[in-house]
Each structure stands twice: as structure tokens, then as C-alpha cells.
Design a protein around this motif. Structure first.
Motif, PDB file in Angstrom:
ATOM      1  N   ARG A 116       0.887  -1.219   0.079  1.00  0.00           N
ATOM      2  CA  ARG A 116      -0.033   0.194   0.022  1.00  0.00           C
ATOM      3  C   ARG A 116       0.924   1.176   0.104  1.00  0.00           C
ATOM      4  NH1 ARG A 116      -3.482  -3.751   2.459  1.00  0.00           N
ATOM      5  NH2 ARG A 116      -5.524  -3.699   1.498  1.00  0.00           N
ATOM      6  N   THR A 119       1.013   1.706  -3.769  1.00  0.00           N
ATOM      7  CA  THR A 119      -0.198   2.190  -4.356  1.00  0.00           C
ATOM      8  C   THR A 119      -0.661   3.471  -3.970  1.00  0.00           C
ATOM      9  OG1 THR A 119      -1.604   0.617  -2.751  1.00  0.00           O
ATOM     10  CG2 THR A 119      -0.871  -0.274  -4.863  1.00  0.00           C
ATOM     11  N   ASN A 120      -0.544   3.722  -2.614  1.00  0.00           N
ATOM     12  CA  ASN A 120      -1.181   4.870  -1.966  1.00  0.00           C
ATOM     13  C   ASN A 120      -0.461   6.155  -2.567  1.00  0.00           C
ATOM     14  OD1 ASN A 120      -3.066   3.704  -0.481  1.00  0.00           O
ATOM     15  ND2 ASN A 120      -1.773   3.756   1.400  1.00  0.00           N
ATOM     16  N   PHE A 168      -6.334  -7.950  -1.084  1.00  0.00           N
ATOM     17  CA  PHE A 168      -5.639  -6.946  -2.060  1.00  0.00           C
ATOM     18  C   PHE A 168      -6.420  -6.587  -3.211  1.00  0.00           C
ATOM     19  CE2 PHE A 168      -2.641 -10.408  -0.499  1.00  0.00           C
ATOM     20  CZ  PHE A 168      -1.894  -9.578   0.761  1.00  0.00           C
ATOM     21  N   ASP A 170      -8.188  -3.571  -3.669  1.00  0.00           N
ATOM     22  CA  ASP A 170      -7.935  -2.427  -4.076  1.00  0.00           C
ATOM     23  C   ASP A 170      -6.772  -2.257  -5.146  1.00  0.00           C
ATOM     24  OD1 ASP A 170      -6.255  -3.002  -1.967  1.00  0.00           O
ATOM     25  OD2 ASP A 170      -6.520  -1.192  -0.941  1.00  0.00           O
ATOM     26  N   GLY A 171      -5.638  -2.831  -4.814  1.00  0.00           N
ATOM     27  CA  GLY A 171      -4.390  -2.881  -5.600  1.00  0.00           C
ATOM     28  C   GLY A 171      -4.533  -3.397  -6.934  1.00  0.00           C
TER      29      GLY A 171
END
Length: 217
Positions: A116, A119-120, A168, A170-171
């Protein structure tokens, strides 16, 4: 080192299927991955190698994948597909996105999109086009994959699926947005075989491989 698992029927196409982290080729065989191909009598050989000995740095695994598996497969088969589950899916996509070697298609089951932190950072930048990789590009396989994805992918068939309740997810949705031409699938399930096997079955039923292969003597 875990020995390779294989299903061979004398086909002219092969799928090199990469296991995820903490997964062995034997786990894939026990879950029915190879048996589903055999049950459908598809013209497809499947090889599940173990690359975990190369450690967490995808660069080493990519070199081993190309030298030990993809290059020999191209000499033997007319079509070479690459697939993977979770971390194995990340490695397979990295192979295509980084132009590490020619292949004819990808099958990605719940491909790991990275931590994250990465990805964030992409979200905070306003998307992948605006994001710039930092000094960690050299040492972080997650960052390298997203850096490669800033460029258009080679045009080969890509299948990508994951469980709707995957931790996972969202990624993976971010990855899916970078693969607009891919065939996308979601099924009920989490980051486990309850989702992965139905996704694999859907892929096999897409008709990429002609039926009627005979078992090798």
C-alpha cells in the motif's frame, strides 16, 4: 528446492504457471490446476516451476524465468503463455511489462499489485501518469512493476481475475485499470483457492486452446 509439476500431452502450446509466495508447485497440483486442463482434454501443456530460490528480488527471478523456462519453451512450443498466482502473477506481469521476453499471452490470478505504500503514493500523485518512481526503483519489485506499466504493454491476450473479497482487491483494481484490453473476471472469494480455481476454470473455458489433445505415452 521444490520439484517442478507438469502436465504434458504433446501440445504445441504451453502455460508456464508461477506459484505465489509460500506456495509450491505441489500446492498448485493438489488444488487441481493441472487436473482441470487434463479433464478438458485441452491442447495445452502446463509447467509449474519453483522460482522461490531466487529470493524476493524479482530481477533474479525474471532472469531465471527467461533463461531456464521461457527460452527452452520457445524452442519447443509454437505458443508460450505465462501465468501466475498472487506474487507469481506479479512476476508474470513484470515479465511482460518489462519486456523481459516474448510470450503469447498472460493468465493472472489475483496478481499482487504491491504494498500500500506504493499504491497509495500513486493515488496521492493523481494516478500512474503523474506518479514518478523514486530511488527505491532499483530495489523494490513493486515499484519497478508500476514504473514499467507507465508504458503501453505489448499486445497479447491477457486474462486477469481475483476474488471480490480479496484483501488485496483495491490494488488489483488499480492494476485492472492499467489493463483495459484484458479480459477481467471477479468471483466470490478471498485470496485463496476458493476464488483462484474458479477463475482458472473460466480462463480454460475461453477457448484459447483447441480441444482434443492426446496424452503422451
Amino acid at each position: 528446492m521444490n520439484p517442478t509439476e507438469r502436465h504434458e500431452c504433446g501440445a504445441d502450446s504451453v502455460m508456464i504457471m508461477l506459484p505465489g509466495a509460500l506456495m509450491t508447485p505441489q500446492h498448485m497440483a493438489a488444488a487441481g490446476l493441472l487436473a482441470e486442463v487434463q479433464r478438458r482434454a485441452l491442447a495445452l501443456d502446463v509447467i509449474a516451476p519453483d522460482l522461490h530460490a531466487e529470493g524476493p528480488d524479482n530481477r533474479l527471478a525474471l532472469r531465471a524465468l527467461e533463461a531456464e523456462w521461457l527460452t527452452p519453451a520457445r524452442a519447443r512450443y509454437r505458443r508460450v503463455w505465462l501465468g501466475g498466482i498472487s506474487r507469481g502473477g506479479q512476476l508474470a506481469l513484470s515479465c511482460l511489462a518489462g519486456r523481459q521476453g516474448e510470450m503469447h499471452g498472460l493468465c493472472l490470478l489475483a496478481p499482487y499489485a504491491g504494498g500500500r505504500i506504493t499504491t497509495n503514493a500513486i493515488r496521492r500523485a493523481g494516478g500512474l501518469a503523474a506518479w514518478r518512481a523514486g530511488a527505491d526503483l532499483e530495489n523494490d519489485p513493486d515499484v519497478r512493476l508500476w514504473h514499467w506499466l507507465k508504458q503501453p504493454l505489448p499486445e497479447v491476450p491477457v486474462y486477469m481475475g481475483y476474488g471480490a473479497q480479496d484483501r488485496f482487491a483495491d490494488g488489483m483494481q488499480m492494476l485492472a485499470e492499467q489493463l483495459p484490453r484484458a479480459t477481467h473476471a471477479t468471483v466470490p472469494g478471498e485470496h485463496d483457492w476458493a476464488a483462484w480455481l474458479p477463475l482458472w476454470q473460466r480462463f480454460l473455458d475461453q477457448g484459447h486452446f483447441a480441444a482434443g489433445a492426446q496424452e503422451a505415452p
